[in-house]
Design a protein around this motif. Structure first.
Motif, mmCIF file in Angstrom:
data_model
loop_
_atom_site.group_PDB
_atom_site.id
_atom_site.type_symbol
_atom_site.label_atom_id
_atom_site.label_comp_id
_atom_site.label_asym_id
_atom_site.label_seq_id
_atom_site.Cartn_x
_atom_site.Cartn_y
_atom_site.Cartn_z
ATOM 1 N N SER A 409 16.033 -14.919 -15.588
ATOM 2 C CA SER A 409 16.275 -16.047 -14.690
ATOM 3 C C SER A 409 16.066 -15.725 -13.224
ATOM 4 O O SER A 409 15.767 -16.618 -12.444
ATOM 5 N N ARG A 427 9.887 -23.271 -14.590
ATOM 6 C CA ARG A 427 11.260 -23.182 -15.080
ATOM 7 C C ARG A 427 12.164 -24.254 -14.496
ATOM 8 O O ARG A 427 13.240 -24.499 -15.024
ATOM 9 N N LYS A 428 11.736 -24.865 -13.402
ATOM 10 C CA LYS A 428 12.597 -25.866 -12.783
ATOM 11 C C LYS A 428 12.615 -27.146 -13.602
ATOM 12 O O LYS A 428 11.709 -27.422 -14.390
ATOM 13 N N ASP A 429 13.676 -27.920 -13.399
ATOM 14 C CA ASP A 429 13.825 -29.177 -14.134
ATOM 15 C C ASP A 429 12.662 -30.120 -13.830
ATOM 16 O O ASP A 429 12.272 -30.306 -12.681
ATOM 17 N N LYS A 430 12.105 -30.709 -14.886
ATOM 18 C CA LYS A 430 10.919 -31.564 -14.739
ATOM 19 C C LYS A 430 11.193 -32.772 -13.861
ATOM 20 O O LYS A 430 10.334 -33.201 -13.089
ATOM 21 N N ARG A 431 12.382 -33.343 -13.975
ATOM 22 C CA ARG A 431 12.693 -34.529 -13.181
ATOM 23 C C ARG A 431 12.769 -34.191 -11.693
ATOM 24 O O ARG A 431 12.310 -34.958 -10.838
ATOM 25 N N ILE A 432 13.315 -33.027 -11.389
ATOM 26 C CA ILE A 432 13.403 -32.617 -9.977
ATOM 27 C C ILE A 432 12.001 -32.388 -9.410
ATOM 28 O O ILE A 432 11.683 -32.823 -8.302
ATOM 29 N N SER A 434 9.203 -33.672 -10.505
ATOM 30 C CA SER A 434 8.481 -34.948 -10.405
ATOM 31 C C SER A 434 8.851 -35.691 -9.132
ATOM 32 O O SER A 434 7.980 -36.240 -8.433
ATOM 33 N N ASN A 525 9.501 -36.998 -27.511
ATOM 34 C CA ASN A 525 9.833 -35.573 -27.637
ATOM 35 C C ASN A 525 8.726 -34.791 -28.339
ATOM 36 O O ASN A 525 9.000 -33.920 -29.178
ATOM 37 N N GLU A 531 6.192 -28.486 -24.119
ATOM 38 C CA GLU A 531 6.056 -27.032 -24.061
ATOM 39 C C GLU A 531 4.621 -26.547 -23.921
ATOM 40 O O GLU A 531 4.405 -25.345 -23.797
ATOM 41 N N HIS A 537 2.370 -33.162 -13.412
ATOM 42 C CA HIS A 537 3.009 -33.764 -12.243
ATOM 43 C C HIS A 537 1.927 -34.554 -11.508
ATOM 44 O O HIS A 537 0.912 -33.998 -11.092
ATOM 45 N N ASP A 592 6.381 -24.384 -9.784
ATOM 46 C CA ASP A 592 7.710 -24.197 -9.210
ATOM 47 C C ASP A 592 7.677 -23.780 -7.740
ATOM 48 O O ASP A 592 8.664 -23.963 -7.028
#
Length: 823
Positions: A409, A427-432, A434, A525, A531, A537, A592
């Protein structure tokens, strides 16, 4: 002055009157004079001569009359005044004629020739009289010659060339009458000699005619010229359906880019005018009609609407292919991601491990040898695998490894691995992420509104000034192919920018369609969306499409009145497009750690700021070029460091100490090579290119600073794009058919586009007169010139370039991210 009635031709009247102002007797002599006869006479303050002429004026025929005077006496103390009295006008001039140049330098001319204006008459035919009064205040006799003659071809004929000579004291003008069925004509004046500098003016039929260097700009439309001048004239601007074409030779050449000669500025000094005679040709040709306008607009719309149709057909074919593929995957009950080999996370701590490697041979073998048969991945060479095995063989026991959980991490550990995969930098959240990249779109949309509104207002003001003053030296058009429409002087140059807007909108629609499909896959999903492949993005793509549309709008604004003060309107969003494309290329493998919208636009704002400074202060300013070159080199070095260390460095007071330590440990102590060789190759090449460009700018100091700055951005973009393609192929990835077609098509279109761009139909780096030497006729549909074709092709090429960025990694859509290499 006394008025005289008409007298017979054989009678000479001698009238004597008392003149208190003269203090003596003034003899007034009136003579009946004939056309094409030279009168050799002398005038003093004691006598005044009046020459009486008569001629027939017809409503259907205009006959030019020219008065030519030459002063034969040398060193005359007082000038001779000539006054021509006509029915509706009075023309007066003195000989020697004194004309002023730059810095109030005075030139005298002893030979003067003037054409009389011819106001229209309502009668079918009538006889008109005019008088030439000759007088002076010199007590000594002044010898002169006077000749009044008719002008051959005073009325210009359509498509018929007429040649004539002109000097500063002997200007020429001719009349043109619009024929029936012709509403617009183009008046062309040409000369074989660049100098002396001249002025071509279009004036309404009225008296007086402004035909001297010091008053030709008072009325009508005018252009300075060396070898070529052209003005498009519309019938609606002249109620009499006719106009004068006036040609004046200037006293000096500075307005046309000639040498600025030095003279002592003495108050009463009269300079020798020299031989400033110039031979010119004038021809008036009908301009295009409304049908050509309609054909040009339909052609422009048809080209770009065809891209919409082609995109729709490709989308339909692609949709059917994807449906068949999805059905096949459902029948096999497994996805490529599920059937693929389990990923191995090969950590190699370059900055924290001895010899730069702690990777196990099994991990390297598994990572490098794993392939996907459906996407053509090739194995690494046996030599590289053997080298990896040799580097990994060590006697270190398992207990020597740090088994803390932060190994998976901590970004300082992950980003300093020697071989990175996309999964390490996604590794960062996709929503953040975007939301982070959507800011690019909203910011550029805001910038576009606040940038475009004052630009539109300014160019409207420019066009208004041109229309009101008639000064066509303000705007650098291709006057041989400038088709007006309404208040716009060159509608075709504006219309040809439609492609940027339409293709930018089409690209936004394509991105929107991909965005919707990706979101639907996430809602289902699907493993391939979650994955596999390059993380999707779309914020930067939306920003690119918006920038392309704004480039079209601002390029159209620039071409309303192109000149050096508003050239940044045409280039500002080109910088934006180049910057956004580089950011998108970097984002593909580094989602990222890509730059935020705020820092990216701040850097682009700095570029535009330097562009404005370069246009205003860059020409011949050594200090500016030194400062800019130093900033350019420093910015390149800082960016190189940022990219090499993946952002894991800090610019603070200890930077110099750390640099010296790295040089000592890596170069002097053990002479170890760079850990990230691929990155180092790219950055070394980038520094070589940028340092070379900085040196070129410092040595050559190009006048067109905005284009020089744009060349820097394009060179860096092409270098990074070439590196990306090479590394993609070197990593065993392949380019799918659609992306390959886009690359080849775009490369060919760019080649043709650049060919037309470098034709150089005008250039604001020179004077307006010198710029018109490069003007050319229309080459497409009698409506579009070379620069319009550049607009067509460059908009298509930019659209194709965007499609390349959008589709070049489609082959990775079913490949797990821990098998996609970062470069």
């Amino acid at each position: 002055m006394l008025e005289f009635c008409c007298v017979p031709g054989w009678l000479v009247l001698m009238l004597v009157c008392w003149s208190p102002a003269a203090g003596g007797t003034n003899v007034v002599i009136q003579r009946d004079a004939q056309f094409d006869v030279t009168y050799d006479d002398t005038v003093t303050s004691d006598n005044q001569t009046i020459y009486s002429y008569n001629h027939t004026v017809s409503r259907n025929k205009t006959e030019g009359v020219r008065v030519s005077v030459e002063l034969l006496s040398e060193s005359a103390v007082s000038p001779v005044l000539f006054v021509v009295r006509q029915k509706q006008a009075v023309l007066s001039f003195q000989v020697p004629l004194i004309l002023r140049g730059l810095y109030q330098r005075k030139y005298q001319y002893t030979q003067v020739g003037r054409t009389l204006c011819q106001p229209p008459t309502k009668a079918v035919a009538e006889t008109q009289f005019f008088y030439v009064d000759v007088s002076t205040l010199s007590s000594a006799g002044i010898h002169y010659q006077l000749r009044v003659s008719r002008v051959d071809s005073f009325t210009l004929q359509t498509d018929k060339k007429f040649s004539f000579n002109a000097t500063p004291s002997q200007p020429q003008f001719f009349k043109y009458v619009f024929p029936d069925g012709v509403d617009t004509v183009i008046v062309k004046v040409n000369s074989q000699k660049n100098f002396p500098c001249s002025v071509m003016s279009i004036q309404d039929i009225q008296c007086p005619v402004y035909d001297l260097d010091n008053n030709v700009a008072f009325i009508g439309m005018y252009q300075t010229m060396t070898t070529t001048a052209a003005i498009t004239v519309q019938r609606k601007d002249f109620p009499s359906n006719s106009f004068y074409v006036v040609v004046v030779v200037k006293t000096e050449d500075e307005a046309c880019g000639g040498p600025l000669r030095f003279y002592p500025l003495l108050p009463d000094e009269l300079l020798d005018a020299g031989n400033r005679s110039k031979t010119l040709d004038v021809i008036v040709s009908p301009a295009i009609n409304s049908e050509v306008y309609v054909m040009g607009m339909l052609f422009c719309l048809g080209i770009f609407l065809s891209f919409y149709l082609l995109t729709f057909l490709v989308a339909c074919v692609e949709n059917k292919r994807m449906n068949r593929k999805r059905e096949g995957l459902l029948n096999h009950d497994a996805s490529p991601a599920e059937t693929g080999k389990a990923p191995v996370s090969p950590y190699e701590y370059g900055s924290f491990a001895d010899n730069g490697s702690t990777l196990s041979s099994e991990a390297v073998t598994d990572s490098l040898a794993s392939t996907d048969g459906n996407y053509g991945y090739m194995d690494r060479s046996l030599e590289s695998v053997a080298r990896s095995r040799q580097e990994s063989l060590s006697s270190v026991e398992e207990d020597d490894y740090d088994t803390l959980a932060d190994i998976d991490s901590d970004k300082n550990i992950v980003r300093t691995k020697k071989f990175l995969c996309v999964s390490d930098l996604a590794r960062k959240d996709k929503r953040i992420l975007s939301k982070k990249y959507q800011i690019y779109f909203w910011n550029i949309a805001t910038i576009a509104v606040f940038y475009a509104l004052p630009v539109i207002q300014l160019v409207i003001t420019y066009q208004t000034v041109v229309n009101v003053t008639g000064n066509q030296d303000i705007c650098y058009y291709n006057f041989l192919c400038a088709h007006p429409l309404g208040a716009l002087s060159s509608f075709n140059n504006i219309l040809s920018n439609l492609g940027y807007v339409m293709l930018g909108l089409l690209f936004l629609l394509i991105v929107l369609q991909r965005d919707i499909l990706h979101n639907r896959a996430l809602e289902r999903n699907e493993n391939t969306a979650l994955e596999c492949g390059i993380p999707k993005h779309f914020g930067l793509y939306y920003a690119m499409g918006t920038a392309l549309m704004m480039e079209g709008l601002l390029s159209a604004c620039y071409h309303v009145c192109p000149n050096y003060t508003n050239f940044q309107f045409d280039t500002s969003f080109m910088y934006m497009i180049a910057g956004l494309c580089m950011l998108k290329l970097y984002q593909k493998r580094h989602p990222d750690i890509n730059a935020s919208a705020y820092s990216a636009y701040a850097c682009l704002a700095a570029v535009i700021f330097f562009s404005v400074l370069g246009v205003v202060f860059g020409k011949g300013n050594t200090a500016f070029w030194i400062v800019f070159s130093v900033i350019h080199i420093l910015a390149t070095m800082l960016l190189s460091t940022q990219l090499y260390y993946m952002g894991r460095w800090r610019l603070n007071s200890g930077i110099l100490r750390r640099i010296l330590y790295v040089i000592y440990t890596d170069c002097i102590r053990q002479c170890s090579g760079p850990m990230y060789i691929d990155r180092m190759v790219l950055l070394v090449m980038g520094n070589i290119v940028n340092w070379s460009l900085a040196a070129y700018g410092l040595i050559k100091r190009p006048n067109d600073f905005a284009s020089y700055l744009l060349a820097i951005a394009i060179c860096n973009l092409l270098l990074y794009f070439a590196f990306y393609i090479i590394m993609k192929l070197r990593s065993g990835e392949r380019i799918q058919c659609l992306a390959l077609v886009c690359i080849l098509f775009t490369a060919v279109v760019w080649g043709f586009a650049l060919f037309f761009f470098f034709q150089g139909l005008s250039t604001w780096q020179k004077t307006p007169a010198e710029s018109r030497e490069h003007n050319r006729e229309c080459i497409l549909l009698s409506f579009f010139d070379d620069h319009d074709i550049w607009h067509f092709l460059s908009s298509i090429a930019m659209f194709g370039s965007f499609l390349v960025l959008l589709t070049m990694d489609d082959d990775l859509d079913t490949v797990q991210r821990d098998k996609i290499y970062v470069f």
